[in-house]
Design an enzyme around this catalytic site. Structure first.
Site, PDB file in Angstrom:
ATOM      1  N   LYS A  23     -33.326  -3.437 -11.027  1.00 54.31           N
ATOM      2  CA  LYS A  23     -34.724  -3.043 -10.851  1.00 54.31           C
ATOM      3  C   LYS A  23     -35.527  -3.322 -12.121  1.00 54.31           C
ATOM      4  O   LYS A  23     -36.607  -3.931 -12.074  1.00 54.31           O
ATOM      5  CB  LYS A  23     -34.786  -1.553 -10.488  1.00 54.31           C
ATOM      6  CG  LYS A  23     -36.085  -1.108  -9.894  1.00 54.31           C
ATOM      7  CD  LYS A  23     -36.005   0.363  -9.452  1.00 54.31           C
ATOM      8  CE  LYS A  23     -35.110   0.539  -8.235  1.00 54.31           C
ATOM      9  NZ  LYS A  23     -34.788   1.953  -7.951  1.00 54.31           N
ATOM     10  N   ARG A  93     -36.951   6.193 -11.965  1.00 50.86           N
ATOM     11  CA  ARG A  93     -36.021   5.698 -10.931  1.00 50.86           C
ATOM     12  C   ARG A  93     -34.777   5.119 -11.590  1.00 50.86           C
ATOM     13  O   ARG A  93     -34.841   4.499 -12.645  1.00 50.86           O
ATOM     14  CB  ARG A  93     -36.702   4.605 -10.097  1.00 50.86           C
ATOM     15  CG  ARG A  93     -38.018   5.079  -9.510  1.00 50.86           C
ATOM     16  CD  ARG A  93     -38.796   3.942  -8.872  1.00 50.86           C
ATOM     17  NE  ARG A  93     -38.355   3.695  -7.514  1.00 50.86           N
ATOM     18  CZ  ARG A  93     -38.911   2.794  -6.715  1.00 50.86           C
ATOM     19  NH1 ARG A  93     -39.921   2.030  -7.149  1.00 50.86           N
ATOM     20  NH2 ARG A  93     -38.486   2.626  -5.492  1.00 50.86           N
ATOM     21  N   GLY A 102     -26.169   6.438  -3.328  1.00 53.27           N
ATOM     22  CA  GLY A 102     -25.313   7.538  -3.764  1.00 53.27           C
ATOM     23  C   GLY A 102     -25.764   8.088  -5.099  1.00 53.27           C
ATOM     24  O   GLY A 102     -25.387   9.188  -5.492  1.00 53.27           O
ATOM     25  N   MET A 104     -28.968   9.061  -7.922  1.00 51.62           N
ATOM     26  CA  MET A 104     -30.318   9.591  -7.876  1.00 51.62           C
ATOM     27  C   MET A 104     -31.303   8.462  -7.653  1.00 51.62           C
ATOM     28  O   MET A 104     -31.171   7.402  -8.239  1.00 51.62           O
ATOM     29  CB  MET A 104     -30.653  10.285  -9.195  1.00 51.62           C
ATOM     30  CG  MET A 104     -31.925  11.078  -9.076  1.00 51.62           C
ATOM     31  SD  MET A 104     -32.616  11.502 -10.669  1.00 51.62           S
ATOM     32  CE  MET A 104     -33.921  10.280 -10.775  1.00 51.62           C
ATOM     33  N   HIS A 455       1.862   4.668   8.539  1.00 54.72           N
ATOM     34  CA  HIS A 455       2.490   3.588   9.293  1.00 54.72           C
ATOM     35  C   HIS A 455       1.490   2.962  10.265  1.00 54.72           C
ATOM     36  O   HIS A 455       1.319   1.750  10.311  1.00 54.72           O
ATOM     37  CB  HIS A 455       3.706   4.135  10.055  1.00 54.72           C
ATOM     38  CG  HIS A 455       4.395   3.111  10.902  1.00 54.72           C
ATOM     39  ND1 HIS A 455       4.126   2.948  12.240  1.00 54.72           N
ATOM     40  CD2 HIS A 455       5.305   2.172  10.571  1.00 54.72           C
ATOM     41  CE1 HIS A 455       4.874   1.972  12.705  1.00 54.72           C
ATOM     42  NE2 HIS A 455       5.612   1.480  11.717  1.00 54.72           N
ATOM     43  N   ARG A 561       7.375 -12.146   8.894  1.00 54.97           N
ATOM     44  CA  ARG A 561       8.368 -11.062   8.773  1.00 54.97           C
ATOM     45  C   ARG A 561       9.249 -11.068   9.999  1.00 54.97           C
ATOM     46  O   ARG A 561       8.746 -11.182  11.122  1.00 54.97           O
ATOM     47  CB  ARG A 561       7.661  -9.709   8.678  1.00 54.97           C
ATOM     48  CG  ARG A 561       7.056  -9.448   7.319  1.00 54.97           C
ATOM     49  CD  ARG A 561       6.070  -8.316   7.400  1.00 54.97           C
ATOM     50  NE  ARG A 561       4.972  -8.744   8.271  1.00 54.97           N
ATOM     51  CZ  ARG A 561       3.690  -8.474   8.047  1.00 54.97           C
ATOM     52  NH1 ARG A 561       3.338  -7.764   7.017  1.00 54.97           N
ATOM     53  NH2 ARG A 561       2.770  -8.914   8.871  1.00 54.97           N
ATOM     54  N   ARG A 617      10.560 -14.938   6.091  1.00 52.78           N
ATOM     55  CA  ARG A 617      11.283 -14.040   5.191  1.00 52.78           C
ATOM     56  C   ARG A 617      12.495 -13.460   5.909  1.00 52.78           C
ATOM     57  O   ARG A 617      12.377 -12.959   7.028  1.00 52.78           O
ATOM     58  CB  ARG A 617      10.365 -12.895   4.750  1.00 52.78           C
ATOM     59  CG  ARG A 617      11.063 -11.918   3.829  1.00 52.78           C
ATOM     60  CD  ARG A 617      10.134 -10.849   3.320  1.00 52.78           C
ATOM     61  NE  ARG A 617       9.798  -9.883   4.361  1.00 52.78           N
ATOM     62  CZ  ARG A 617       8.950  -8.865   4.185  1.00 52.78           C
ATOM     63  NH1 ARG A 617       8.340  -8.699   3.035  1.00 52.78           N
ATOM     64  NH2 ARG A 617       8.706  -8.021   5.165  1.00 52.78           N
ATOM     65  N   GLU A 745       8.664  -9.745  -6.283  1.00 49.92           N
ATOM     66  CA  GLU A 745       8.103  -8.437  -5.947  1.00 49.92           C
ATOM     67  C   GLU A 745       8.775  -7.309  -6.721  1.00 49.92           C
ATOM     68  O   GLU A 745       8.430  -6.146  -6.579  1.00 49.92           O
ATOM     69  CB  GLU A 745       8.204  -8.170  -4.439  1.00 49.92           C
ATOM     70  CG  GLU A 745       9.590  -8.385  -3.875  1.00 49.92           C
ATOM     71  CD  GLU A 745       9.650  -8.264  -2.354  1.00 49.92           C
ATOM     72  OE1 GLU A 745       8.810  -7.587  -1.764  1.00 49.92           O
ATOM     73  OE2 GLU A 745      10.571  -8.875  -1.751  1.00 49.92           O
ATOM     74  N   SER A 764       6.761 -16.629  -3.791  1.00 50.50           N
ATOM     75  CA  SER A 764       5.641 -16.010  -3.107  1.00 50.50           C
ATOM     76  C   SER A 764       5.534 -14.593  -3.651  1.00 50.50           C
ATOM     77  O   SER A 764       6.496 -13.828  -3.606  1.00 50.50           O
ATOM     78  CB  SER A 764       5.898 -16.009  -1.595  1.00 50.50           C
ATOM     79  OG  SER A 764       4.835 -15.356  -0.952  1.00 50.50           O
ATOM     80  N   GLY A 766       4.970 -10.957  -3.756  1.00 54.00           N
ATOM     81  CA  GLY A 766       4.870  -9.806  -2.854  1.00 54.00           C
ATOM     82  C   GLY A 766       4.231  -8.692  -3.651  1.00 54.00           C
ATOM     83  O   GLY A 766       4.896  -7.828  -4.195  1.00 54.00           O
ATOM     84  N   THR A 767       2.912  -8.739  -3.725  1.00 58.14           N
ATOM     85  CA  THR A 767       2.229  -7.834  -4.657  1.00 58.14           C
ATOM     86  C   THR A 767       2.171  -6.395  -4.159  1.00 58.14           C
ATOM     87  O   THR A 767       1.838  -5.516  -4.935  1.00 58.14           O
ATOM     88  CB  THR A 767       0.817  -8.348  -4.981  1.00 58.14           C
ATOM     89  OG1 THR A 767       0.175  -8.688  -3.753  1.00 58.14           O
ATOM     90  CG2 THR A 767       0.892  -9.570  -5.865  1.00 58.14           C
ATOM     91  N   ASN A 768       2.492  -6.138  -2.885  1.00 59.21           N
ATOM     92  CA  ASN A 768       2.568  -4.729  -2.465  1.00 59.21           C
ATOM     93  C   ASN A 768       3.696  -4.038  -3.220  1.00 59.21           C
ATOM     94  O   ASN A 768       3.487  -3.036  -3.900  1.00 59.21           O
ATOM     95  CB  ASN A 768       2.848  -4.602  -0.960  1.00 59.21           C
ATOM     96  CG  ASN A 768       1.743  -5.167  -0.101  1.00 59.21           C
ATOM     97  OD1 ASN A 768       0.719  -5.607  -0.610  1.00 59.21           O
ATOM     98  ND2 ASN A 768       1.933  -5.168   1.202  1.00 59.21           N
ATOM     99  N   ASP A 769       4.896  -4.573  -3.089  1.00 59.38           N
ATOM    100  CA  ASP A 769       6.025  -3.958  -3.778  1.00 59.38           C
ATOM    101  C   ASP A 769       5.901  -4.100  -5.289  1.00 59.38           C
ATOM    102  O   ASP A 769       6.236  -3.184  -6.032  1.00 59.38           O
ATOM    103  CB  ASP A 769       7.343  -4.578  -3.304  1.00 59.38           C
ATOM    104  CG  ASP A 769       7.875  -3.858  -2.078  1.00 59.38           C
ATOM    105  OD1 ASP A 769       7.228  -2.892  -1.648  1.00 59.38           O
ATOM    106  OD2 ASP A 769       8.917  -4.265  -1.543  1.00 59.38           O
ATOM    107  N   CYS A 831       1.689 -13.354  -0.836  1.00 62.11           N
ATOM    108  CA  CYS A 831       1.708 -12.892   0.558  1.00 62.11           C
ATOM    109  C   CYS A 831       1.511 -11.391   0.655  1.00 62.11           C
ATOM    110  O   CYS A 831       1.625 -10.821   1.720  1.00 62.11           O
ATOM    111  CB  CYS A 831       2.993 -13.319   1.254  1.00 62.11           C
ATOM    112  SG  CYS A 831       4.472 -12.614   0.521  1.00 62.11           S
ATOM    113  N   TYR A 851      -1.641 -21.263  -2.914  1.00 57.10           N
ATOM    114  CA  TYR A 851      -2.208 -20.678  -1.694  1.00 57.10           C
ATOM    115  C   TYR A 851      -2.194 -19.154  -1.755  1.00 57.10           C
ATOM    116  O   TYR A 851      -1.447 -18.558  -2.530  1.00 57.10           O
ATOM    117  CB  TYR A 851      -1.456 -21.159  -0.447  1.00 57.10           C
ATOM    118  CG  TYR A 851      -0.052 -20.639  -0.320  1.00 57.10           C
ATOM    119  CD1 TYR A 851       0.208 -19.398   0.275  1.00 57.10           C
ATOM    120  CD2 TYR A 851       1.037 -21.369  -0.801  1.00 57.10           C
ATOM    121  CE1 TYR A 851       1.497 -18.906   0.380  1.00 57.10           C
ATOM    122  CE2 TYR A 851       2.333 -20.887  -0.707  1.00 57.10           C
ATOM    123  CZ  TYR A 851       2.552 -19.648  -0.117  1.00 57.10           C
ATOM    124  OH  TYR A 851       3.829 -19.160  -0.022  1.00 57.10           O
TER     125      TYR A 851
END
Lengths: 874, 874
Positions: A23, A93, A102, A104, A455, A561, A617, A745, A764, A766-769, A831, A851
């Site tokens: 602004k 402002r 969210g 002021m 889940h 999977r 996998r 992973e 590959s 496995g960034t979750n684990d 992945c 990729y």
């Protein structure tokens, strides 16, 4: 003066957005362009950060710079702040670098006091206007600075009007408004315990501090986390001389967009009100007029406004969202910014601007936020039908999209109904892996328990199926097959509808419309594809998902999977038999029965993917996940297998793990039971040979070994895979090629990636684990404390949604470097769920992955994000 | 010739131990010294590695070098291998770099055939000797090369003797032995399916291959894992011309040590037999004579042997273990090596050798294996009493030492009995954290279930308490308070004894002797302390453990866990109340009750440690570990807290975690419940002020925040700690100093250690958890698959016992470097169990830690290992 914390509008420009907020920077830019802007100054984002650094105190240096700028503003305006006759009034402002609801918003008319309001009435010759301004100021200051409920003021106003028989605010007289202002001050004093401040400088400092404070309120924190906005950015504060749209019938105020923000149509769009101020336009008490009628009311002002709007759009090369005020027939622009828009409008505007020659294709691609695409990639409710529907209950928006159908309470009945051609909504207390077939058959999933990472939520998002989770208002009786909510009962076969984007549940059948990629969307995606260098693959486990992903532009499968494939009725029985075998021989018998199913799965997937690469996998989850948990199911399995319930329970108990996430899973299964890896390899290779022969596709299966932590572990399993595959190829005389690689992973795999790459032909991530292990918390359990972490700003983003580049990213980068060091042509991809997250995709681009892979519905998002990454990292 | 794989004894020396193994290198060295050594050659360890590399095939190159060396040996000996009249006979023996039981040992008399045995009989004029040699050869070849059970041969021999009425082997005639050899060949043919090989070269190659193969048998793998011997070392094979101790009464064979291997006494010690070969000495059929009587039997030979023994000890500067053979009054030395010895002997010999001026203090320190000290650091059974006792059952040797006392089946009764002055053995199906007080009160712990890493085992090792775990032979009835085994019943109060070093359980009260550091032990430890640069601290949670550790030389506490402190009767009640509180206020009330206990704990520990540094870790385990699990206990707690059992169960269930290891624990508790950290800080600081005042010690408490993964997390908790501590110090006007640091046990903490060090004044590496997270498997669950990993040689060592330097070590090193980068004087230590493991201590020295910390009983081991590290890394 060490640091400059405050800038006059006339000493800055649009390039200073990081320091002055959107602004403030735009007000300066418009000042520079010579547009009619009420002047003022901006207290910078650095002042905000300083406020927090000092322990929520505005430092003396900032205060004195504000005072100096205020004096400067007095000079420019010719008025004096706090003057009793003709006071300088200002608006205050907030304005962060990114537009952020969210926080002021606005305090108008600041500077008025009991004394100066009288002078102001005299000076303007308009007492009604003066008292109206004062009562508005008291109300806004109380609300946004002191957090006194707005409704208290509205109630007083309503009661007053009712008592006087007055319908609209504009019918209130000067005396009425003066009296109302008095009552408003009393509300303030009752709530705060001291009188409404009569010292304008105190009013100003309190308002500025309130803006700083609002940067850290819970709503702002949640919004930032959702939109990847760092806390460290801080907010700026804009102090601007007031102009008044409420000075009579030659005054007014409005908002307008240079193009339609809902459709993108290239036509001025907006609303205004005569004799009104600020919020009146959006408050809904008076109905505003469409902007086009301004041409009739004030033709000169209208022409001037259209000229300014065009100039601003040309200047910013984007659709503008403007606020304006007309004070006694003089037009002022109060704000301009790139306008928020629906995704449809975003796509149309981006394509139109290119066609109009205003921007390049690359600029167009950058104009669309990849995350926004989510909204057009899932079925949506028909808008008219939705408008007529009533919300029955609200749960967590666990997986986006809309779905309507008949409720079923068991996976089995859901599956049967689906096979009979019914639209199915699966309703469960909570889901477990046993429900997978029912979940796959359902258009939508509703659970009573469980959070965003339950889940149901995780599986549904992977499937792209709409899901509302943790809807605790619902009381469910799964055994008897009904649920009740708000006194209504829904039985098996009754219709409900779910909105996975809002979490709303409706007690009726609302019609939906399907997503497709066409028109502007297709045009823009085409441009994005021409720009990006990252390939986009999909995570898909079925021919259906694979085909869907291809229509969304997937260039291969990055993660297929195999575990979900074992939940079919006959399969799960053989799977359980395999698990419960006590000898290798028994295990091999059961695996032989599973082989044809698995081979058929892969054939379907290869056919859907044609020439595109497919990474499969090997079995990953701990075996106990395949065993039944409920008494009935255990009894049935025991009968089927002619063993006692007690023996079966003992076997199930023996497979229990304290920390299953860190247990006997991934390649550890293949190390202890090599015959499982053999069967899966056989299925992968035999299916590839068959499809290669029948369809002539140039297949190159990529066999991925999960969860390795040591090159020797990988080598052990790879040797099994290669021995099995080569024997089949020789036997069949096939020249099919295949690759063997691994998931990275486990932290140790990343740390020793140079060694791992001696065996792995691809990595590959496995960034979750990898995220779980690197942070040392499990996704299932972190929900118990992550909210506190967000609240205390220890974490600003959910590391499972947005890749932690500092920690986890360090391991990814290390693994890429070490992997390439050993094997310069190693294939590198990701992945984990981060593969569909734009900020994580930018990181993937930077570390040189080839990729990303994500769920089918996120493929277009990833394509666009990959294009952004390519442009932004040049 | 690309690689030399085979060396004649006369072309090598002792420096080539890595290539030729200990035995081969020493035979070469003795040849060089001009000692009477039967000549031969050594097939190198590289040939062994080559064998495995080729897929368990001896390559042509190795074969041809063996043939060449054999020809050379024929030249030296003047005999021909396979000659029918006077054949060259050889022994084939394995010889790795480190002496390794479990591998193939020895084949003697190789080269004999049905034909040549006749020529040999004629040439030696001793047919009885010739046939004795042949039957011995057949038996040894069948046993060690072909794995045919020795007992089959012994049975035939016994039956034959019985049939002829013969008592001792030496009474068998030539004809008898010839007949027996025939029967032995038949056993061979029956077992193998082909006749006993009559081609000496085939015999030789099969024997050599068998040695290579034995490198990879399960016993050898287990031994290597226990002793940190890498698989990659391989074994050598020694082929040596036979000399014969069984040629009549002027021949003989024996073994001798230059000093007593049991006591260390400086006096020749050993045994011999006249007219005997190889194993006869140790087989126990004939009783050997003490070496001293050889002086009477063959005075010249004796003098020659004593001279050689002295020369070898001088040469190797260590006690020697020698094998010798006398053939027709001519002495041959077959082997020498540094002798294995008891720990008492090791200490005495090391100190004596220094006093004799033979070696330096540093050399003496290196002569004692730190691991060996374990045996003298725990109570041991009185040897005579033990000899008379009978083993009742055997479980896993979970925590070393010996203990005897009365059995109790509950923690409570064990505690009561202990308070009444009884010696207590706690017997449980398995233990849980609730049993901690009973475990602390017990001298020994016996469990029916659970492995080496079960709760009982881990806690007992930490306490230094003797423990036998997983003793499944025992059937226990905890409810009624008895157990049965082998038909005997043991009730509460009956005596049993446990040997935690062997896993043996005895059904009686065997007297024990306590360890102490004195005499040679104290002398050697004094030398070690003068050499080492690493400090050694202890992990201790009680004043008793702290005091014990100080007597063992601990220089501080590296890890004082606070969780065990909450299991006392009144404490656990308040702890549970705290956990079950629904408001902060309730929680604070319960914490206030816990404060005095906690403060008292710390006072006791500070007093025991005097001026030494004490690192206290804030509460670490997930809260659900403190809640009861059994129906009775739940009922009792519900009554105590006046809540319903159902509500309590629901609360307990709500604290359930899927992966507790990765759940709500460590600093995460302090983030969600800062009041816990406040209470603990208060106790730490108030106790320190009190002890500083009353005793005048120069205390410096180190407050350790566990499980952090991000510097912001650390800062949040540190701020609470500092605020609380400083307020107390100010209030009490104390000038006490304290440090705040963190454990590095989450990979992300190591990866971001540069940031973490901005807040942490010290790092203590928690390598237990760091190993779990880096490998991605939990210690509790890995037992299910690690055996397969060892068997398949994916892992050679247990990463929880021996620090994985490649992966976990990389993180430790990274954290040290990054930590010092930010804060050059940062204190660095380790408190994981690896802190007591010698090979891990060497690593800690190399990466520049200032101290290691380990359980009290391992402190002397760590002191000695630290000295080794200092010397070995110069």
């Amino acid at each position: 003066m060490a640091n400059k914390f405050v800038y006059m509008f006339n000493e800055a420009d649009a390039s200073m957005k990081n320091l002055l907020g959107g602004k403030g920077a735009n007000l300066a830019e418009m000042t520079k362009l010579g547009l009619p802007i009420p002047q003022g100054f901006t207290v910078s984002t650095e002042a905000c950060n300083d406020y927090y650094k000092q322990g929520e105190v505005v430092s003396q240096e900032v205060v004195s710079q504000i005072d100096q700028s205020l004096a400067e503003l007095e000079k420019i305006s010719g008025k004096t702040f706090g003057d009793n006759d003709m006071p300088l009034l200002v608006s205050v402002r907030s304005g962060a670098r990114a537009s952020m609801p969210g926080m002021m918003d606005t305090v108008l008319n600041l500077g008025l006091t009991d004394v100066s309001v009288e002078g102001f009435a005299k000076a303007t010759g308009n007492p009604r206007f003066a008292y109206d301004s004062y009562r508005r100021f008291i109300q806004m200051f109380s609300d946004v600075v002191k957090d006194i409920a707005k409704s208290k003021f509205e109630r007083v106003l309503d009661e007053y009007k009712e008592g006087r028989g007055i319908e609209v605010d504009t019918d209130l007289s000067a005396e009425d408004l003066r009296e109302i202002a008095g009552q408003f001050k009393k509300i303030y004093e009752d709530a705060i315990g001291e009188p409404f401040p009569q010292e304008p400088r105190i009013q100003l400092m309190e308002a500025i501090t309130a803006v700083f404070r609002s940067w850290n309120n819970p709503r702002a924190n949640v919004y930032r986390r959702m939109h990847d906005i760092p806390y460290s950015w801080g907010t700026a504060v804009n102090v601007q001389e007031m102009v008044f749209g409420n000075m009579g019938d030659t005054s007014g105020t409005g908002v307008a967009f240079t193009r339609n923000p809902a459709t993108g149509e290239n036509k001025l769009y907006g609303e205004y009100l005569i004799n009104a101020q600020g919020e009146d336009v959006v408050a809904g008490i008076r109905t505003p007029n469409p902007i086009s009628t301004l041409e009739d009311d004030m033709p000169e002002i209208y022409d001037e406004f259209v000229a300014i709007a065009n100039r601003l759009e040309q200047h910013y090369k984007d659709m503008q969202d403007m606020e304006f005020t007309i004070e006694n027939e003089k037009l002022y622009i109060l704000q301009t910014r790139n306008g928020k828009r629906t995704v449809a409008a975003a796509l149309k505007i981006a394509v139109d601007l290119v066609e109009e020659g205003m921007i390049s294709q690359e600029e167009a691609v950058l104009k669309v936020d990849p995350k926004q695409l989510d909204a057009v990639l899932h079925p949506a409710f028909d808008e008219k039908a939705l408008a007529a529907a009533e919300v029955l209950a609200t749960g967590l928006p666990a997986s986006p999209g809309a779905a309507a159908g008949k409720v079923y309470f068991t996976a089995e009945s859901a599956k049967d109904a689906h096979e009979n051609g019914e639209r199915v909504i699966l309703v469960r207390l909570e889901t477990s892996p046993e429900d997978i077939e029912g979940m796959a058959a359902a258009r939508g999933i509703l659970t009573v328990r469980g959070g965003m990472t339950s889940h149901a939520a995780v599986v549904a998002r992977g499937m792209g199926t709409c899901c509302v989770a943790g809807c605790g208002e619902i009381k469910i009786n799964e055994a008897e097959g009904f649920f009740t909510v708000k006194g209504k009962t829904f039985k098996k076969g009754d219709y409900i509808s779910l909105d996975g984007t809002t979490g709303n549940v409706y007690g009726e059948d609302i019609s939906t419309v399907d997503p497709e990629i066409s028109g502007d969307f297709a045009t823009l995606m085409g441009w994005a594809d021409g720009i990006r260098t990252l390939k986009v693959r999909t995570n898909a486990d079925t021919p259906e998902d694979s085909a869907k992903a291809v229509t969304f532009g997937a260039e291969g499968i990055g993660l297929c999977r195999t575990e979900h494939m074992f939940f079919g009725e006959e399969r799960i029985f053989q799977m359980r038999k395999m698990i419960l075998s006590s000898t290798e021989e028994e295990r091999r018998l059961a695996l032989d029965k599973l082989l044809p199913y698995q081979r058929e799965d892969f054939e379907g997937i290869y056919e859907a993917m044609e020439d595109r690469p497919v990474t499969v996998r090997l079995l990953d989850p701990p075996l106990h996940e395949f065993l039944p948990q409920e008494e009935d199911a255990i009894q049935k399995l025991a009968d089927d297998m002619t063993m006692s319930v007690a023996d079966l329970k003992e076997k199930i108990a023996s497979l229990h793990e304290f920390n299953p996430m860190m247990g006997h899973r991934g390649c550890r299964l293949a190390v202890t039971y090599p015959e499982i890896a053999e069967m899966q390899t056989r299925a992968i290779i035999e299916a590839a040979i068959a499809v290669k022969e029948s369809k002539g596709y140039d297949l190159l299966p990529e066999i991925m070994i999960p969860l390795i932590g040591d090159v020797k572990e990988l080598k052990y399993v790879k040797d099994i895979v290669v021995k099995t595959a080569d024997a089949i190829l020789e036997e069949k005389g096939s020249d099919l090629k295949y690759l063997v690689g691994t998931m990275i992973e486990i932290p140790r795999a990343a740390l020793t990636a140079d060694q791992v790459a001696t065996e792995a032909e691809f990595f590959s991530f496995g960034t979750n684990d990898l995220t779980q292990m690197t942070f040392g918390f499990s996704r299932d359990d972190a929900g118990n404390f992550l909210d506190e972490y967000y609240g205390k700003k220890i974490y600003e983003a959910d590391p499972f949604a947005r890749l932690d580049q500092t920690g986890v990213g360090q391991l990814v980068q290390m693994a890429c470097e070490k992997g390439r060091q050993t094997r310069p042509d190693i294939k590198l991809g990701i992945c984990g769920e981060h593969g569909g997250d734009p900020s994580s995709i930018d990181f993937c681009h930077r570390v040189g992955l080839q990729y990303v892979s994500c769920s089918p519905f996120r493929v277009p998002i990833a394509r666009l994000a990959a294009a952004h990454a390519a442009i932004n990292n040049r």
